[in-house]
Design a protein around this motif. Structure first.
Motif, short mmCIF file in Angstrom:
data_model
loop_
_atom_site.label_atom_id
_atom_site.label_comp_id
_atom_site.label_asym_id
_atom_site.label_seq_id
_atom_site.Cartn_x
_atom_site.Cartn_y
_atom_site.Cartn_z
N LEU A 1 0.82 -1.21 0.00
CA LEU A 1 0.00 0.00 0.00
C LEU A 1 0.86 1.26 0.00
CD1 LEU A 1 -2.83 -1.03 2.50
CD2 LEU A 1 -3.03 -0.72 0.02
N ARG A 2 1.91 1.26 0.81
CA ARG A 2 2.78 2.44 0.86
C ARG A 2 3.49 2.66 -0.48
NH1 ARG A 2 3.48 0.68 6.22
NH2 ARG A 2 5.17 -0.73 5.60
N THR B 1 1.30 4.28 -3.31
CA THR B 1 0.72 5.62 -3.12
C THR B 1 1.02 6.53 -4.31
OG1 THR B 1 0.96 5.43 -0.72
CG2 THR B 1 0.65 7.64 -1.62
N GLN B 2 2.28 6.60 -4.72
CA GLN B 2 2.65 7.49 -5.82
C GLN B 2 2.09 7.01 -7.16
OE1 GLN B 2 6.84 8.10 -6.41
NE2 GLN B 2 6.54 9.95 -7.63
N ALA C 1 -1.56 7.90 -7.34
CA ALA C 1 -1.79 9.33 -7.53
C ALA C 1 -1.59 9.73 -8.99
CB ALA C 1 -0.87 10.14 -6.62
N SER D 1 -2.44 -0.91 -10.29
CA SER D 1 -2.34 -1.75 -9.09
C SER D 1 -1.99 -3.18 -9.43
CB SER D 1 -3.68 -1.70 -8.33
OG SER D 1 -4.00 -0.39 -7.94
#
Length: 425
Positions: free
Chosen positions: A256-257, A260-261, A264, A393
């Motif tokens: 998940l971390r 993030t980019q 976005a 993802s």
């Protein structure tokens, strides 16, 4: 103003004008409707005329490109096998999810009837033959006749067989044929660009007719469509988590971390290609060997659009829902197969360009009208965000699983170095 914004603005303006005149001045509304309907139909016909050559060209070049990548090295061939399995999984999951969502949250009867009557002139529901006749009809006796009559499933079967046969040719004729079909596809994309330049006029005319006939119920129907299709894409995207955790042996928090980019960038650009640098950095943070991510992620951006089958099939199933079609298991199976196969020929273009060309073959193969797609394309901006987010993802999750299968060994690394050495500067 972007193309998507212009089309969306035309949709809202057409709906509001149609609704307003139907309420305040029915005579004026009827007079304008007599002009708007032919204009909308003319634009829809212009869009439809590109579908057969574009789909055939993209399928041939897409399969040829995939076969070329598989021949390049074992890492790419392993990745392609996993990609194809995930595409079929995406398509099958979407069928289940859509039936559940539409059963729990059906479109209101009044909205469905109003929208159905408003788009009835855009096409009718075709008949699906009995199962035995369907199996026989899958192999066309005359591919040209299948193309001319809009029999898309036999045409897709022939094109797939033809494309795989092309991959078996020697280099010179294979490159010549794929070049011809690439030129056909590129030409049709230019024509679609011209047609979509006129999209605000066509969408405005179609939306005016829908607003005049369906009234305010049209807004509710479009919002319902966006929510249902986007929810289907979100539900299918959730599969990326078990792929990353169990396939790639990643911790959920780390995944998940790292995402993030890329998430976005995906949301802001709606482009998997623009998200590629962020995906590469995320893979580095997840300790995925560069020898794997440097090959698999660019390949994924080129040929693997995980949410494509799911959300394309979801749109076709929503059209069936609008028309109140009770789909048979045969029709659903046709849709699942058509969605998974045609995605191999999809292109990395904005949703407004690829929307009709990607979904029309699925709808036609299932015997569904494609007229409503010309209206639904106006709100594709919102589901397209979910498409890109889901693709990004799964790209990283699948890459982690592939890296775990290959073990990041020296063979994969040497093959990656060989590919990079052959690549142009």
């Amino acid at each position: 103003m972007s193309q998507a914004t212009r089309i969306l603005t035309a949709l809202v303006a057409g709906l509001l004008l149609g609704i307003g005149l139907a309420y305040w001045s029915p005579a004026t509304d009827a007079a304008l409707l007599a002009v708007a309907e032919p204009v909308g139909t003319l634009w829809l016909n212009a869009l439809q005329m590109t579908i057969v050559p574009l789909v055939v060209g993209l399928l041939v070049t897409g399969i040829a490109a995939s076969a070329e990548a598989a021949r390049a090295n074992r890492l790419a061939s392993r990745a392609l096998v996993i990609f194809i399995a995930l595409l079929w999984t995406s398509s099958a999951l979407a069928a289940v999810i859509m039936f559940v969502l539409l059963d729990l949250f059906p479109l209101g009867a009044a909205s469905a009837e109003a929208l159905r009557s408003a788009v009835a002139s855009a096409g009718s529901v075709g008949e699906v033959p009995p199962f035995a006749d369907f199996i026989v009809a899958m192999v066309p006796t005359n591919p040209l006749n299948a193309a001319a009559s809009g029999a898309f499933l036999p045409l897709i079967v022939f094109t797939v067989v033809f494309a795989f046969a092309v991959t078996r040719l020697p280099d010179a004729p294979r490159k010549l044929l794929t070049g011809v079909f690439q030129a056909i596809a590129d030409t049709m994309l230019i024509v679609i660009g011209w047609v979509l330049w006129l999209a605000p006029i066509g969408v405005f005319a179609l939306a005016f007719g829908v607003g005049a006939k369906a009234g305010a119920a049209a807004f509710g129907a479009l919002v319902h469509y966006v929510l249902i299709v986007t929810a289907t894409g979100a539900a299918v995207t959730l599969l990326a988590f078990p792929v990353a955790i169990f396939g790639g042996r990643l911790r959920l928090g780390d995944y998940l971390r790292a995402m993030t980019q890329p998430a976005a960038v995906a949301v802001s650009t709606q482009s998997s290609l623009a998200s590629l640098p962020a995906m590469l950095r995320a893979s580095e943070r997840l300790n995925i060997p560069v020898a794997t991510s440097g090959v698999v992620l660019p390949l994924a951006v080129a040929v693997f659009r995980y949410t494509g089958p799911a959300m394309n099939l979801a749109v076709a199933l929503y059209v069936a829902h609008i028309f109140g079609v009770e789909l048979t298991p045969t029709q659903v199976a046709i849709g699942i197969a058509a969605a998974a196969v045609t995605t191999m020929g999809s292109v990395s273009l904005p949703g407004t360009i690829s929307f009709v060309s990607a979904i029309a073959p699925i709808a036609l193969a299932m015997g569904l009208p494609i007229g409503p797609l010309a209206l639904l394309v106006a709100v594709e901006t919102f589901p397209d965000i979910m498409r890109t987010l889901g693709n990004v993802s799964m790209n990283v999750a699948a890459t982690s699983a592939i890296a775990k299968r290959t073990g990041g060994d020296r063979t994969a690394e040497s093959e990656a170095d060989e590919i990079l050495a052959r690549a142009p500067e």
